[in-house]
Design an enzyme around this catalytic site. Structure first.
Site, PDB file in Angstrom:
ATOM      1  CE  LYS A 125      15.804 -41.196  47.896  1.00 34.21           C
ATOM      2  NZ  LYS A 125      15.430 -40.109  48.880  1.00 34.21           N
TER       3      LYS A 125
ATOM      4  CG  ASP B   7      13.679 -36.659  48.250  1.00 37.57           C
ATOM      5  OD1 ASP B   7      14.013 -35.767  48.429  1.00 37.57           O
ATOM      6  OD2 ASP B   7      13.419 -37.267  49.098  1.00 37.57           O
TER       7      ASP B   7
ATOM      8  CD  GLU C 221      10.501 -36.794  50.292  1.00 38.49           C
ATOM      9  OE1 GLU C 221       9.430 -37.516  49.115  1.00 38.49           O
ATOM     10  OE2 GLU C 221      11.302 -36.688  50.621  1.00 38.49           O
TER      11      GLU C 221
ATOM     12  CG  ASP D  33      12.349 -35.903  54.528  1.00 41.63           C
ATOM     13  OD1 ASP D  33      12.106 -35.941  55.246  1.00 41.63           O
ATOM     14  OD2 ASP D  33      12.385 -36.854  53.562  1.00 41.63           O
TER      15      ASP D  33
ATOM     16  CE  LYS E 164      11.968 -39.610  55.164  1.00 44.33           C
ATOM     17  NZ  LYS E 164      13.547 -39.572  54.755  1.00 44.33           N
TER      18      LYS E 164
HETATM   19 MG    MG Z   1      12.987 -38.160  51.082  1.00 45.45          MG
END
Ligand code: MG
Length: 341
Positions: A159, A183, A209, A234, A256
């Site tokens: 992250k 991401d 991402e 995303d 997701k």
């Molecule tokens: Mg993500």
């Protein structure tokens, strides 16, 4: 007789506070949904609400109440049931709740058929890619500990989206030579993203991402045009209808269930993304093995998976698909193949 619905809030604790560019927590409330038919057979699903997408465990419970009367008598009426759910509530703020019902209906239908859901879908579970394991934002010291704990996982997702991203990457790279994905959760500006790209490549990152805020598709397209790394979206891509728009800006999408609201919509997203030649990834929220197993059933159809949600928790109440050593293994039992631990 229509199916009966029971919903129960479950508290999941993560092993470490899970922090991303927007903040984080170590305490997550998810909703376990059970549908029962008149022979006492049960279909299970899990709602994993995210405040970012306008849901909490409480709004999920309220949404389930509004959808209760739309439950079909026949769990195979999946298309009709899911479109009825979408028509009754605001689809943009009910993804997790609707996904739980969708998954529970699929579980029940596949149990009635006596087949694992992946077999009913005609999939080869050996084609599932290996899952990455996510290292959330933390101090260098804790990150080193997390990387050591992630030893069995062959791919790490890091992250980013902070003002100390280079330090984070340096800490990770010094601790491991595994493939990395990053991401930023929309946390960079265009200038920052373009400046980060060569650094990411230097550190051996495979793809990036959501570098920029979800609405900045022009900026995301510019990051992609720089040609340094593939760009996956995303937060910019919720349902299949978003794909023609994002296809011009990104190389791939991250699906997701809590965003798209149903297994059938997830399948439509995969088909649509493939029509645009895009890379497809399946991701998750912080979830128990119930939620993860539902998403895992899609993995024989995708290129990349980030299904570590249950592995990040300390009190997973369910057993289902596993990601031991990163390899996703779908169960043999009919339906989702999930049971209580
Ligand atoms: Mg993500």
């Amino acid at each position: 007789m229509p199916l009966s619905l029971a919903a129960e809030v479950i508290r999941l604790r993560t092993r470490h506070p899970f922090v991303i560019a927007r903040g984080g927590s170590s305490d997550y409330r998810v909703v376990w949904v059970r549908l029962t038919d008149d022979e006492g057979r049960e279909g299970w699903g899990e709602a994993d609400p995210s405040a970012y997408y306008g849901e909490t465990a409480d709004t999920v419970l309220a949404t389930l109440e509004r959808l209760r009367t739309l439950l079909p008598a026949d769990p195979f009426q999946l298309e009709t049931a899911e479109s009825a759910f979408r028509g009754r509530v605001d689809p943009a703020r009910t993804g997790a709740a609707r996904a739980a019902l969708s998954v529970a209906l699929h579980d029940l239908a596949a149990k009635r058929a006596g087949l694992p859901l992946w077999r009913l879908w005609g999939l080869d579970r050996a084609r599932a890619p290996r899952s990455s394991f996510t290292i959330g934002l933390d101090s260098p010291e804790v990150m080193r500990r997390k990387i050591a704990e992630a030893e069995p996982y062959p791919i790490l997702k890091i992250k980013l989206g902070t003002d100390r991203d280079e330090e984070i990457l340096r800490t990770v790279r010094d601790a491991t030579d595994k493939p990395l994905r990053v991401d930023a959760n929309g946390g960079w500006t265009r200038e920052r993203a373009l400046a980060m790209l060569p650094r990411l490549r230097e550190f051996g990152v495979e793809f990036v991402e959501q570098p920029l805020p979800p609405a900045d598709l022009e900026g995301i397209a510019a990051v992609r045009r720089a040609g340094v790394l593939p760009v996956v979206v995303d937060e910019s891509c919720i349902v299949a209808a978003d794909i023609p728009r994002v296809a011009a800006a990104a190389d791939g999408i991250n699906i997701k269930l809590a965003k798209c609201g149903s297994l059938r919509e997830a399948l439509r997203m995969i088909a649509t993304a493939r029509a645009f030649g895009m890379l497809v990834m399946v991701g998750c929220m912080i979830e128990s093995s119930l939620g993860i197993t539902a998403a895992a059933h899609l993995t024989p159809l995708v290129d990349a998976a980030d299904l570590d949600g249950a592995a990040l928790t300390a009190n997973d109440p369910f057993v289902g698909a596993t990601i031991d050593g990163g390899q996703i293994c779908l169960p043999d039992e009919p339906g989702l193949g999930v049971r209580r631990r």
